[in-house]
Motif scaffolding. Sequence first.
Motif, PDB file in Angstrom:
ATOM      1  N   UNK A   1     -10.001  -9.696   4.207  1.00 58.53           N
ATOM      2  CA  UNK A   1     -10.223  -8.278   4.404  1.00 58.53           C
ATOM      3  C   UNK A   1      -9.196  -7.764   5.404  1.00 58.53           C
ATOM      4  N   UNK A   2      -8.494  -6.692   5.032  1.00 58.70           N
ATOM      5  CA  UNK A   2      -7.464  -6.111   5.904  1.00 58.70           C
ATOM      6  C   UNK A   2      -7.821  -4.657   6.185  1.00 58.70           C
ATOM      7  N   UNK A   3      -7.802  -4.273   7.444  1.00 61.04           N
ATOM      8  CA  UNK A   3      -8.015  -2.878   7.811  1.00 61.04           C
ATOM      9  C   UNK A   3      -6.768  -2.059   7.569  1.00 61.04           C
ATOM     10  N   UNK A   4      -6.945  -0.807   7.181  1.00 63.82           N
ATOM     11  CA  UNK A   4      -5.781   0.051   6.912  1.00 63.82           C
ATOM     12  C   UNK A   4      -5.590   1.070   8.001  1.00 63.82           C
TER      13      UNK A   4
ATOM     14  N   UNK B   1       0.867  -1.177   0.000  1.00 65.19           N
ATOM     15  CA  UNK B   1       0.000   0.000   0.000  1.00 65.19           C
ATOM     16  C   UNK B   1       0.903   1.226   0.000  1.00 65.19           C
ATOM     17  N   UNK B   2       0.649   2.125  -0.939  1.00 66.61           N
ATOM     18  CA  UNK B   2       1.514   3.280  -1.186  1.00 66.61           C
ATOM     19  C   UNK B   2       0.765   4.593  -1.008  1.00 66.61           C
ATOM     20  N   UNK B   3       1.496   5.641  -0.664  1.00 65.83           N
ATOM     21  CA  UNK B   3       0.988   7.009  -0.729  1.00 65.83           C
ATOM     22  C   UNK B   3       1.157   7.438  -2.181  1.00 65.83           C
ATOM     23  N   UNK B   4       0.066   7.682  -2.865  1.00 68.30           N
ATOM     24  CA  UNK B   4       0.122   7.974  -4.300  1.00 68.30           C
ATOM     25  C   UNK B   4       0.832   9.280  -4.615  1.00 68.30           C
ATOM     26  N   UNK B   5       0.811  10.245  -3.718  1.00 65.38           N
ATOM     27  CA  UNK B   5       1.436  11.540  -3.978  1.00 65.38           C
ATOM     28  C   UNK B   5       2.945  11.499  -3.799  1.00 65.38           C
TER      29      UNK B   5
ATOM     30  N   UNK C   1       4.844   8.459  -3.103  1.00 66.02           N
ATOM     31  CA  UNK C   1       5.466   7.179  -3.427  1.00 66.02           C
ATOM     32  C   UNK C   1       5.955   6.423  -2.204  1.00 66.02           C
ATOM     33  N   UNK C   2       5.644   6.922  -1.011  1.00 65.58           N
ATOM     34  CA  UNK C   2       6.088   6.269   0.220  1.00 65.58           C
ATOM     35  C   UNK C   2       5.286   4.991   0.463  1.00 65.58           C
ATOM     36  N   UNK C   3       5.983   3.956   0.888  1.00 64.74           N
ATOM     37  CA  UNK C   3       5.338   2.695   1.227  1.00 64.74           C
ATOM     38  C   UNK C   3       4.661   2.832   2.581  1.00 64.74           C
ATOM     39  N   UNK C   4       3.368   2.550   2.643  1.00 62.33           N
ATOM     40  CA  UNK C   4       2.606   2.689   3.892  1.00 62.33           C
ATOM     41  C   UNK C   4       2.428   1.371   4.623  1.00 62.33           C
ATOM     42  N   UNK C   5       2.266   0.274   3.887  1.00 58.42           N
ATOM     43  CA  UNK C   5       2.040  -1.030   4.521  1.00 58.42           C
ATOM     44  C   UNK C   5       2.382  -2.140   3.539  1.00 58.42           C
ATOM     45  N   UNK C   6       2.730  -3.290   4.098  1.00 57.58           N
ATOM     46  CA  UNK C   6       2.978  -4.492   3.311  1.00 57.58           C
ATOM     47  C   UNK C   6       2.212  -5.644   3.941  1.00 57.58           C
ATOM     48  N   UNK C   7       1.510  -6.404   3.115  1.00 55.89           N
ATOM     49  CA  UNK C   7       0.797  -7.596   3.571  1.00 55.89           C
ATOM     50  C   UNK C   7       1.405  -8.792   2.860  1.00 55.89           C
ATOM     51  N   UNK C   8       1.890  -9.747   3.622  1.00 53.12           N
ATOM     52  CA  UNK C   8       2.445 -10.955   3.010  1.00 53.12           C
ATOM     53  C   UNK C   8       1.988 -12.223   3.721  1.00 53.12           C
ATOM     54  N   UNK C   9       1.041 -12.083   4.614  1.00 58.75           N
ATOM     55  CA  UNK C   9       0.494 -13.250   5.301  1.00 58.75           C
ATOM     56  C   UNK C   9      -0.897 -13.551   4.782  1.00 58.75           C
ATOM     57  N   UNK C  10      -1.193 -14.819   4.748  1.00 52.45           N
ATOM     58  CA  UNK C  10      -2.515 -15.295   4.351  1.00 52.45           C
ATOM     59  C   UNK C  10      -2.940 -14.805   2.967  1.00 52.45           C
ATOM     60  N   UNK C  11      -1.987 -14.593   2.091  1.00 53.13           N
ATOM     61  CA  UNK C  11      -2.340 -14.229   0.723  1.00 53.13           C
ATOM     62  C   UNK C  11      -2.582 -15.462  -0.121  1.00 53.13           C
ATOM     63  N   UNK C  12      -2.261 -16.636   0.394  1.00 51.88           N
ATOM     64  CA  UNK C  12      -2.630 -17.896  -0.244  1.00 51.88           C
ATOM     65  C   UNK C  12      -1.651 -18.392  -1.278  1.00 51.88           C
ATOM     66  N   UNK C  13      -1.692 -19.687  -1.465  1.00 49.35           N
ATOM     67  CA  UNK C  13      -0.866 -20.368  -2.470  1.00 49.35           C
ATOM     68  C   UNK C  13      -1.764 -21.293  -3.251  1.00 49.35           C
TER      69      UNK C  13
END
Length: 74
Positions: free
Chosen positions: A71-74, A25-29, A31-43
């Motif tokens: 569903x992930x809260x931001x 998840x990025x700040x569009x203005x 380009x800063x990275x706000x969050x990363x999700x790498x759990x439970x994304x499935x295989x």
Amino acid sequence: MQGVAFAPGGTTLATSSGFTHTIRVWDAATGALRATFDRETGWGPTVRLPIAFSPDGTALAYGRGDATVALAGL
């Protein structure tokens, strides 16, 4: 499959990679990275990771390889 979604208002951008099973998840203005999700994304048997923001922009939904939606809260 790669995914891209803008939050309502256009200030937040989410990108996904089915190959790395990562959502960022990025700040569009800035380009800063706000969050990363790498759990439970499935295989699953296919590399898909579709994403979408809730109408109010406070949550991010993503499809998993096992045909469920998380569903992930931001």
